[in-house]
Write a protein that holds these residues in place. Structure first.
Motif, PDB file in Angstrom:
ATOM      1  N   ARG A 119       0.830  -1.219   0.000  1.00 11.51           N
ATOM      2  CA  ARG A 119       0.000   0.000   0.000  1.00 11.51           C
ATOM      3  C   ARG A 119       0.861   1.263   0.000  1.00 11.51           C
ATOM      4  O   ARG A 119       0.649   2.178  -0.784  1.00 11.51           O
ATOM      5  CB  ARG A 119      -0.934  -0.006   1.205  1.00 11.51           C
ATOM      6  N   SER A 120       1.829   1.308   0.860  1.00 11.73           N
ATOM      7  CA  SER A 120       2.703   2.476   0.959  1.00 11.73           C
ATOM      8  C   SER A 120       3.522   2.667  -0.317  1.00 11.73           C
ATOM      9  O   SER A 120       3.616   3.778  -0.847  1.00 11.73           O
ATOM     10  CB  SER A 120       3.635   2.320   2.166  1.00 11.73           C
ATOM     11  N   ALA A 121       4.103   1.594  -0.825  1.00 12.00           N
ATOM     12  CA  ALA A 121       4.908   1.683  -2.052  1.00 12.00           C
ATOM     13  C   ALA A 121       4.037   2.113  -3.225  1.00 12.00           C
ATOM     14  O   ALA A 121       4.452   2.944  -4.046  1.00 12.00           O
ATOM     15  CB  ALA A 121       5.586   0.353  -2.337  1.00 12.00           C
ATOM     16  N   TYR A 122       2.837   1.553  -3.316  1.00 11.84           N
ATOM     17  CA  TYR A 122       1.907   1.917  -4.384  1.00 11.84           C
ATOM     18  C   TYR A 122       1.605   3.417  -4.352  1.00 11.84           C
ATOM     19  O   TYR A 122       1.687   4.095  -5.370  1.00 11.84           O
ATOM     20  CB  TYR A 122       0.606   1.112  -4.266  1.00 11.84           C
ATOM     21  N   HIS A 123       1.252   3.927  -3.184  1.00  6.38           N
ATOM     22  CA  HIS A 123       0.876   5.339  -3.086  1.00  6.38           C
ATOM     23  C   HIS A 123       2.059   6.268  -3.386  1.00  6.38           C
ATOM     24  O   HIS A 123       1.896   7.274  -4.079  1.00  6.38           O
ATOM     25  CB  HIS A 123       0.268   5.651  -1.718  1.00  6.38           C
ATOM     26  N   ALA A 124       3.228   5.929  -2.904  1.00  9.80           N
ATOM     27  CA  ALA A 124       4.399   6.764  -3.181  1.00  9.80           C
ATOM     28  C   ALA A 124       4.727   6.750  -4.671  1.00  9.80           C
ATOM     29  O   ALA A 124       4.998   7.805  -5.270  1.00  9.80           O
ATOM     30  CB  ALA A 124       5.597   6.274  -2.359  1.00  9.80           C
ATOM     31  N   LEU A 125       4.696   5.579  -5.285  1.00  5.29           N
ATOM     32  CA  LEU A 125       4.992   5.486  -6.722  1.00  5.29           C
ATOM     33  C   LEU A 125       3.928   6.203  -7.537  1.00  5.29           C
ATOM     34  O   LEU A 125       4.239   6.894  -8.506  1.00  5.29           O
ATOM     35  CB  LEU A 125       5.094   4.019  -7.134  1.00  5.29           C
ATOM     36  N   ARG A 126       2.692   6.062  -7.131  1.00  3.88           N
ATOM     37  CA  ARG A 126       1.598   6.743  -7.842  1.00  3.88           C
ATOM     38  C   ARG A 126       1.769   8.261  -7.798  1.00  3.88           C
ATOM     39  O   ARG A 126       1.628   8.945  -8.806  1.00  3.88           O
ATOM     40  CB  ARG A 126       0.255   6.341  -7.237  1.00  3.88           C
ATOM     41  N   LEU A 127       2.124   8.786  -6.639  1.00  2.37           N
ATOM     42  CA  LEU A 127       2.355  10.232  -6.519  1.00  2.37           C
ATOM     43  C   LEU A 127       3.516  10.684  -7.407  1.00  2.37           C
ATOM     44  O   LEU A 127       3.420  11.703  -8.095  1.00  2.37           O
ATOM     45  CB  LEU A 127       2.636  10.609  -5.065  1.00  2.37           C
ATOM     46  N   ALA A 128       4.599   9.934  -7.396  1.00  4.04           N
ATOM     47  CA  ALA A 128       5.761  10.286  -8.228  1.00  4.04           C
ATOM     48  C   ALA A 128       5.407  10.218  -9.704  1.00  4.04           C
ATOM     49  O   ALA A 128       5.770  11.117 -10.479  1.00  4.04           O
ATOM     50  CB  ALA A 128       6.933   9.362  -7.906  1.00  4.04           C
ATOM     51  N   ALA A 129       4.685   9.185 -10.120  1.00  5.54           N
ATOM     52  CA  ALA A 129       4.300   9.033 -11.529  1.00  5.54           C
ATOM     53  C   ALA A 129       3.377  10.161 -11.971  1.00  5.54           C
ATOM     54  O   ALA A 129       3.526  10.691 -13.084  1.00  5.54           O
ATOM     55  CB  ALA A 129       3.639   7.675 -11.749  1.00  5.54           C
ATOM     56  N   LEU A 130       2.439  10.538 -11.116  1.00  3.96           N
ATOM     57  CA  LEU A 130       1.541  11.651 -11.446  1.00  3.96           C
ATOM     58  C   LEU A 130       2.322  12.947 -11.635  1.00  3.96           C
ATOM     59  O   LEU A 130       2.048  13.718 -12.555  1.00  3.96           O
ATOM     60  CB  LEU A 130       0.482  11.825 -10.357  1.00  3.96           C
ATOM     61  N   LYS A 131       3.287  13.162 -10.783  1.00  2.00           N
ATOM     62  CA  LYS A 131       4.099  14.376 -10.877  1.00  2.00           C
ATOM     63  C   LYS A 131       4.927  14.387 -12.168  1.00  2.00           C
ATOM     64  O   LYS A 131       5.014  15.412 -12.849  1.00  2.00           O
ATOM     65  CB  LYS A 131       5.008  14.474  -9.641  1.00  2.00           C
ATOM     66  N   ILE A 132       5.513  13.246 -12.518  1.00  2.00           N
ATOM     67  CA  ILE A 132       6.281  13.133 -13.762  1.00  2.00           C
ATOM     68  C   ILE A 132       5.358  13.348 -14.961  1.00  2.00           C
ATOM     69  O   ILE A 132       5.686  14.086 -15.895  1.00  2.00           O
ATOM     70  CB  ILE A 132       6.989  11.760 -13.854  1.00  2.00           C
ATOM     71  N   LYS A 133       4.195  12.724 -14.929  1.00  2.44           N
ATOM     72  CA  LYS A 133       3.223  12.835 -16.027  1.00  2.44           C
ATOM     73  C   LYS A 133       2.778  14.284 -16.216  1.00  2.44           C
ATOM     74  O   LYS A 133       2.729  14.788 -17.341  1.00  2.44           O
ATOM     75  CB  LYS A 133       2.032  11.935 -15.716  1.00  2.44           C
ATOM     76  N   GLU A 134       2.458  14.950 -15.120  1.00  2.79           N
ATOM     77  CA  GLU A 134       2.036  16.355 -15.196  1.00  2.79           C
ATOM     78  C   GLU A 134       3.159  17.236 -15.722  1.00  2.79           C
ATOM     79  O   GLU A 134       2.931  18.121 -16.546  1.00  2.79           O
ATOM     80  CB  GLU A 134       1.603  16.846 -13.820  1.00  2.79           C
ATOM     81  N   GLU A 135       4.367  16.982 -15.262  1.00  2.00           N
ATOM     82  CA  GLU A 135       5.514  17.779 -15.710  1.00  2.00           C
ATOM     83  C   GLU A 135       5.751  17.596 -17.203  1.00  2.00           C
ATOM     84  O   GLU A 135       6.000  18.559 -17.926  1.00  2.00           O
ATOM     85  CB  GLU A 135       6.754  17.350 -14.918  1.00  2.00           C
TER      86      GLU A 135
END
Length: 140
Positions: A119-135
């Motif tokens: 759960r923790s790894a999923y949420h952290a990776l999801r946040l990082a991926a969203l930030k990369i995608k938005e950038e």
């Protein structure tokens, strides 16, 4: 002075993943097979959120490898399942060749595993991926 261990905060984990992704242009993501993307016990569990995130990360250039305790004889069955279900992977139990170092411990930036804080790894990776995608969307 910190009141808690720095990487106990998922936001700090996500920020590190984001920084590493920017610095290297990709991430190395290891994920378990049984009960992380495959219903090992046949209990009807779904792994749609994990699979969706793996697909998104692959589209963003991540290197994905299955990190499993399964014996090598099972690898063809694992590959068939991953292909049939459109679950991206670059290798099974092999760290990428492009790493400048080798060691006994497999290297990854993040591990998605039902027995290792999924759960923790999923949420952290999801946040990082969203930030990369938005950038990346902003830069286009």
């Amino acid at each position: 002075m910190f009141n808690q261990d720095y990487y106990m905060d998922d936001t700090n984990v996500a920020e590190r993943l984001y920084r590493e992704w920017k610095e290297h242009g990709n991430l190395i993501i290891a994920y378990d097979y049984d009960n992380t993307v495959f219903d090992y016990h046949g209990e009807g569990h779904s792994y749609n959120q994990i699979v969706k995130l793996l697909r998104e990360c692959k589209e963003l250039g991540a290197y994905l490898y299955v990190f499993t305790a399964c014996e090598e004889e099972k690898f063809p069955q694992i590959e068939a399942y991953l292909q049939e279900n459109n679950i991206p992977y670059d290798a099974i139990n092999e760290a990428p060749d492009f790493l400048p170092f080798k060691g006994r411990k497999p290297y990854y930036n993040v591990l998605l595993d039902d027995r290792a804080g999924l759960r923790s790894a999923y949420h952290a990776l999801r946040l990082a991926a969203l930030k990369i995608k938005e950038e990346r969307a902003f830069m286009q």
